[in-house]
Design an enzyme around this catalytic site. Sequence first.
Site: not given
Length: 227
Positions: A53, A56, A86-87, A89, A104, A170, A172
């Site tokens: 992490y 990341r 959902q990201n 960042d 998240h 963006g 799915s």
Amino acid sequence: MKKIVVLTGAGISAESGLKTFRDSDGLWEGYNVEDVATPEAWQRNPKLVQEFYNQRRKTVLEASPNVAHKALAELEQKYDVTIITQNIDDLHERGGSGKVLHLHGIITRSQSDKNANLTYPIKGWELKMGELCELGSQLRAHVVWFGEAVPMIEEAAKECMMADIFILVGSSLAVYPAAGLVNYVPRQVPKYIVDPKIPYMPSDKFIKIEEKATVGVPLLVSELLND
């Protein structure tokens, strides 16, 4: 003022150079998800998870919000906008959006190993082993791992229920419970999806913009601002 709720997934951040959560080979940045994104992985090898992490986070801090992030922020000129992402960042915040709900978690904060409600900002990109929370336990990345509850899902569902306009960018819709949020949007509400590869959608009609986020989102935002 009408309320717009936007649900974003990995596709919007991918255009800022951040890889999607899981590649086609099932790996995330070369790692098995089970080895870096589960409570069990943290118990087995916390040093490996922490370093994963950290890397990341370094990548996120080096990235910049793209025109899609910035366009969504422009909607606040005319609408009450909530971004549900959902990201992990912080590109929506840096792009100018004022209300962002992270389903998240967010990688630029740490959390207590004992109490997930204790979170702290991280200075720079590195969170070191030995850095402790006020309870004396190790700090870890403030992200929701597989097998953990998604604490913000109820608040996100409430936001979707109040939407006058809903936009999906963006994603799915493959990761639950986030994928189920579309079911909370009232049936009569206009719904848009921006994605170069439109996923299978529920029975409700979506207005489809089959473009990547940096093309489709500015087009849609311009249309909504001029409406």
